[in-house]
Design an enzyme around this catalytic site. Structure first.
Site, PDB file in Angstrom:
ATOM      1  N   SER A  49      30.714 -27.173 -26.044  1.00  0.00           N
ATOM      2  CA  SER A  49      30.827 -27.693 -24.677  1.00  0.00           C
ATOM      3  C   SER A  49      31.941 -28.733 -24.639  1.00  0.00           C
ATOM      4  O   SER A  49      31.913 -29.708 -25.394  1.00  0.00           O
ATOM      5  CB  SER A  49      29.507 -28.314 -24.235  1.00  0.00           C
TER       6      SER A  49
ATOM      7  N   GLU B 224      33.807 -34.361 -24.017  1.00  0.00           N
ATOM      8  CA  GLU B 224      32.955 -34.646 -25.171  1.00  0.00           C
ATOM      9  C   GLU B 224      33.794 -34.753 -26.434  1.00  0.00           C
ATOM     10  O   GLU B 224      33.409 -35.387 -27.401  1.00  0.00           O
ATOM     11  CB  GLU B 224      31.920 -33.521 -25.376  1.00  0.00           C
TER      12      GLU B 224
ATOM     13  N   ARG C 236      24.419 -37.752 -25.460  1.00  0.00           N
ATOM     14  CA  ARG C 236      25.670 -37.593 -26.215  1.00  0.00           C
ATOM     15  C   ARG C 236      26.268 -38.938 -26.623  1.00  0.00           C
ATOM     16  O   ARG C 236      27.483 -39.121 -26.632  1.00  0.00           O
ATOM     17  CB  ARG C 236      26.692 -36.774 -25.419  1.00  0.00           C
TER      18      ARG C 236
END
Length: 302
Positions: free
Chosen positions: A225, A295, A175
């Protein structure tokens, strides 16, 4: 703002300009106050000119794709949103390679690959973002990541140059990539895929879509997410084991279907969502000593 509008129109007169545009219309959470100026360049040259002008004039700005990883504050963003949308979403197939511009959605990119009988992007079909954002954060799902199929990425540098980088130069990890650190803007990417059977590719995409529907709260607005996966753990499992399934703040809720998702039950504010995320992180830290990192990028005034 009037001055910003005049300055940016001077360098990109053909771009589309909106003033005080609600960001709830442009984020998958469907929350967020107005951006002072919302601009849609039609070409990479326009994007280059607009970004260059913002940097030169020290105008706060943000590069926006599908808004799938973004939480904009209820009071909005006092700056310029440069939106890479349908005007910057070209896609070309050349043998087993695909070239695509940053504004294309991952769903459309995967669909184009499938139509060409190319396998390798099935994992991306259900990720609700644009190519630019997906490359920036090395998006992934079901065992696949963008770095697995990328061969080159075109970026706009702070100096205003368009350059091509290899995945190694992009420093793509879990990520993450070099984009935030180097202040790059992803403008296009090339992929190396493999020949496959169109029907088999369709079946795999349908299989992954069914898994998503079964396990993820797709019926509610969310940003996918919410937290990065901590080393050695799963964020959703930690949240569930902390007893936070269904926990809510205002209209924001930890999904009972998948605790890794924070959802907008319909009347959430950005402040509700941020407060919920902070409370979840605090409780997980207190119970397990594990730090949860969001995130989602938070932007603007809450």
């Amino acid at each position: 703002m009037i001055n910003w509008l005049e300055q940016l129109r001077e360098v990109a007169p053909e771009a589309a300009f909106l003033q005080n545009e609600p960001m709830s219309r442009h984020t998958t959470f469907q929350v967020g106050g107005p951006a002072t100026l919302f601009v849609e360049p039609k070409t990479v040259d326009e994007l280059t000119a607009l970004a260059g002008c913002c940097r030169k004039k020290e105008i706060p700005h943000y590069i926006l794709g599908k808004g799938s990883n973004l939480l904009v504050g209820d009071k909005g963003y006092d700056g310029v949103m440069l939106h890479l949308g349908s005007e910057l979403a070209a896609c070309q197939v050349d043998g087993e390679r695909i070239y695509a511009e940053a504004g294309i959605s991952l769903a459309q990119l995967a669909k184009q690959a499938c139509a060409a009988g190319l396998t390798g992007l099935e994992f991306a079909a259900g990720i609700p973002g644009s190519l630019g954002g997906a490359v920036t954060m090395n998006a992934g799902a079901y065992g696949g990541e963008m770095k697995d199929v990328l061969t080159a990425v075109q970026v706009l540098t702070e100096a205003g140059d368009l350059i091509w980088l290899t995945p190694e130069q992009m420093r793509m990890g879990y990520r993450t990539s070099a984009v935030p650190e180097e202040h790059y803007v992803v403008t296009a990417a090339e992929f190396q895929l493999k020949d496959g059977c169109i029907e088999t590719i369709k079946e795999r995409m349908a299989e992954l879509a069914a898994m998503r529907r079964a396990k993820q709260p797709l019926e509610y607005p969310s940003a996918g997410s919410t937290f990065k996966r901590p080393a050695g753990y799963f964020a959703g499992k930690l949240i569930q084991d902390t007893g936070l399934s269904g926990f809510s703040v205002g209209g924001a809720q930890v999904s009972e279907k998948h605790c890794g998702f924070v959802i907008n039950r319909g009347d959430a504010t950005a402040s509700d969502i941020l407060s919920l995320c902070r409370e979840v992180a605090q409780r997980v830290r207190e119970k397990f000593g594990v730090e949860l990192e969001m995130e989602i990028r938070c932007l603007g005034e809450f």
